[in-house]
Every structure is written in C-alpha cells, then in structure tokens.
Design an enzyme around this catalytic site. Structure first.
Site, short mmCIF file in Angstrom:
data_model
loop_
_atom_site.label_atom_id
_atom_site.label_comp_id
_atom_site.label_asym_id
_atom_site.label_seq_id
_atom_site.Cartn_x
_atom_site.Cartn_y
_atom_site.Cartn_z
CG ASN A 1 41.04 46.47 46.66
OD1 ASN A 1 41.30 46.61 47.86
ND2 ASN A 1 41.35 45.35 46.01
CE LYS B 1 45.06 45.66 44.38
NZ LYS B 1 45.25 44.56 43.46
CG HIS C 1 40.08 41.35 45.64
ND1 HIS C 1 41.35 40.91 45.37
CD2 HIS C 1 39.89 42.46 44.87
CE1 HIS C 1 41.91 41.73 44.48
NE2 HIS C 1 41.03 42.68 44.17
CD GLU D 1 45.09 41.39 45.20
OE1 GLU D 1 44.85 42.10 46.19
OE2 GLU D 1 45.37 41.87 44.08
CD GLU E 1 38.44 43.30 40.79
OE1 GLU E 1 38.74 44.47 40.59
OE2 GLU E 1 38.88 42.63 41.73
N GLY F 1 46.44 44.14 38.33
CA GLY F 1 47.81 44.55 38.64
C GLY F 1 48.81 44.19 37.55
CB SER G 1 45.20 46.84 34.46
OG SER G 1 46.06 45.93 35.10
#
Ligand code: PEP
Length: 250
Positions: free
Chosen positions: A9, A11, A95, A97, A167, A173, A213
């Site tokens: 991904n 982003k 996702h 985000e 996730e 991150g 991560s």
C-alpha cells in the site's frame, strides 16, 4: 494451502515517474518468485503506469479506494469500473486511514466491497482496532462489529472472492508491529466469525493478511504463523529492495 498475498500500500507516495522507476528496480528482484501473489496499490493516477510497468510479470495492480456508485455527481471520486478500466484488478477497501480521515463507516465498507466485486476486482477488506480500543481490551468486540456490518452482508459467492487484512491501527506506521501471537489470535477471531456466517469450507479458503509496521526484519516471524496468509505493507513497500525481501519471505 492458501496461496499467500504480499501487498504494497503506497498511500499518497510516488508519482507516475517514481512508480515506473520502482518497477524497473523491483521486477528483476522478484523475478521467478511464484510462491505468492504480489499486488501493488499505487495512487490512482499512477495505476496505468504501474499496469504498463508490470505487463510481463505476475505482479497485479490495485486501487487504494473507490466509490460505490457507477457514475454521477461525486466530485473527486472514482468508480470500481473506472479503476478496472484503468487496469486495476484488486481494490483496498476500508483502510484505517480512509476510516480515520475520510470518515468511512462499516456500512460504506460493505457497499464499496460489493461495488468492487461487481466490477470484477478482488477486494482486500481492512479491519482493525484503534490504539485506545486495544488498550481497553476491546479488540475482539471491534473486529466482531466490523465483520458483522462490513462483511457479513456479502453473499457466499461474494465472500469467496475477498481477502481480509487485519491491521491494528496502533501498529500502522508506528514501528510497533503486532507480535505474531497477537496477530494470529486476531486472525483466529476473524476466521471464527466468518465460519459462523459462511461455513467451514469458505473459511478454509479465506486469506487473512496482517498489516502494521512490517519490515524485512520482522516478516519471517509473522510468516511462521499458519493463520497469517500474507502481508499488507505500507512504509517498507516503497523501497524495491525492502519490499522484495518481504515478498521473498512469504
Ligand atoms: C498500511 O498502510 O496498510 C500499513 C500497514 O502501513 P505500515 O506498514 O507503514 O505500518
């Protein structure tokens, strides 16, 4: 054996030129890798470049997001058919985000997944708990709700065509990867919810990826877990060397 999926991904990183450069370096590094599926999710405008750069390879390209309507007055959005037309064959849905910054709900996730499937895309549906939910011991509760509202409404035929990514948001991150045990436990919970709704056979085929991560130095421990059917990788997928090492660990 479920075939593993190693997904990148990106982003909102890499323009078209940087996308082409990535694949020039990455493709030879994974030449001959046939033991898993490799899927890259670039930004939407770079999908055609990514498709072109991977034409002679088994690498597949996906859209990071899509909207459920076929077309219409939805400024800034892209339909599943449009993503497909641009060359995508996969889609990321829900996702964290998207949920956090663009207020996507579990109901939206179901509609987007159905739209992706109708367009012939393979969705990877993302679920996972927030840091405060993790601290409060509410992981199971959150996953049960996300599954019930965002996934259980699919038909059996639709369910057979999706993958799920667990996730945990506290791991994305942050450098705080979930331990293989924590990830495995969450995957088991998802699998058991899925079994209640879709039955044993469907669940034996279901692929559940872990994301959060992942790096070349922690992928091996995660991949030892039979419950983990692949990886969804953010930061470490931007570098061809690093992502190729992760793919080879599948
Ligand atoms: C992600 O964006 O899906 C992700 C897992 O990011 P990272 O690997 O950077 O934690």
């Amino acid at each position: 054996m479920r075939r593993r999926i190693m997904a990148a991904n990106w982003k909102m990183y890499k323009n078209a030129k940087q996308t082409a450069t990535f694949f020039e370096q990455f493709n030879p590094l994974i030449d001959g890798v046939a033991h898993c599926e490799v899927v890259v999710f670039p930004v939407a405008v770079s999908i055609p470049t990514a498709v072109e750069a991977t034409r002679e390879t088994p690498i597949r390209i996906g859209a990071q997001n899509l909207f459920w309507a076929k077309e219409g007055a939805y400024t800034g959005e892209m339909s599943a058919d449009m993503a497909r037309d641009a060359g995508a064959t996969w889609a990321l849905v829900g996702h964290s985000e998207r949920r956090q910054y663009f207020h996507e709900t579990d109901t939206d996730v179901l509609k987007k997944t159905q739209a992706a499937l109708s367009a012939g895309l393979t969705p990877i549906v993302c679920v996972g708990e927030r840091p405060e939910e993790h601290k409060a011991g509410k992981t199971d509760e959150v996953l049960v709700r996300q599954f019930a509202v965002g996934i259980a409404g699919l038909t059996e035929e639709q369910f057979a065509r999706i993958a799920i990514a667990y996730e945990p948001i506290w791991a994305i991150g942050t450098g705080n990867t979930a331990t293989p045990e924590i990830a495995s436990q969450a995957h088991k919970l998802i699998r058991s919810e899925a079994q209640k709704r879709f039955g044993r056979e469907a669940v034996e085929r279901l692929r559940i990826l872990y994301g959060g991560s992942i790096k070349p130095d922690n992928i091996q421990g995660l991949m030892k877990e039979p419950e983990i059917d692949g990886a969804l990788v953010g930061g470490a997928s931007l570098d061809p060397q690093s992502f190729s090492k992760i793919v080879k660990a599948a």
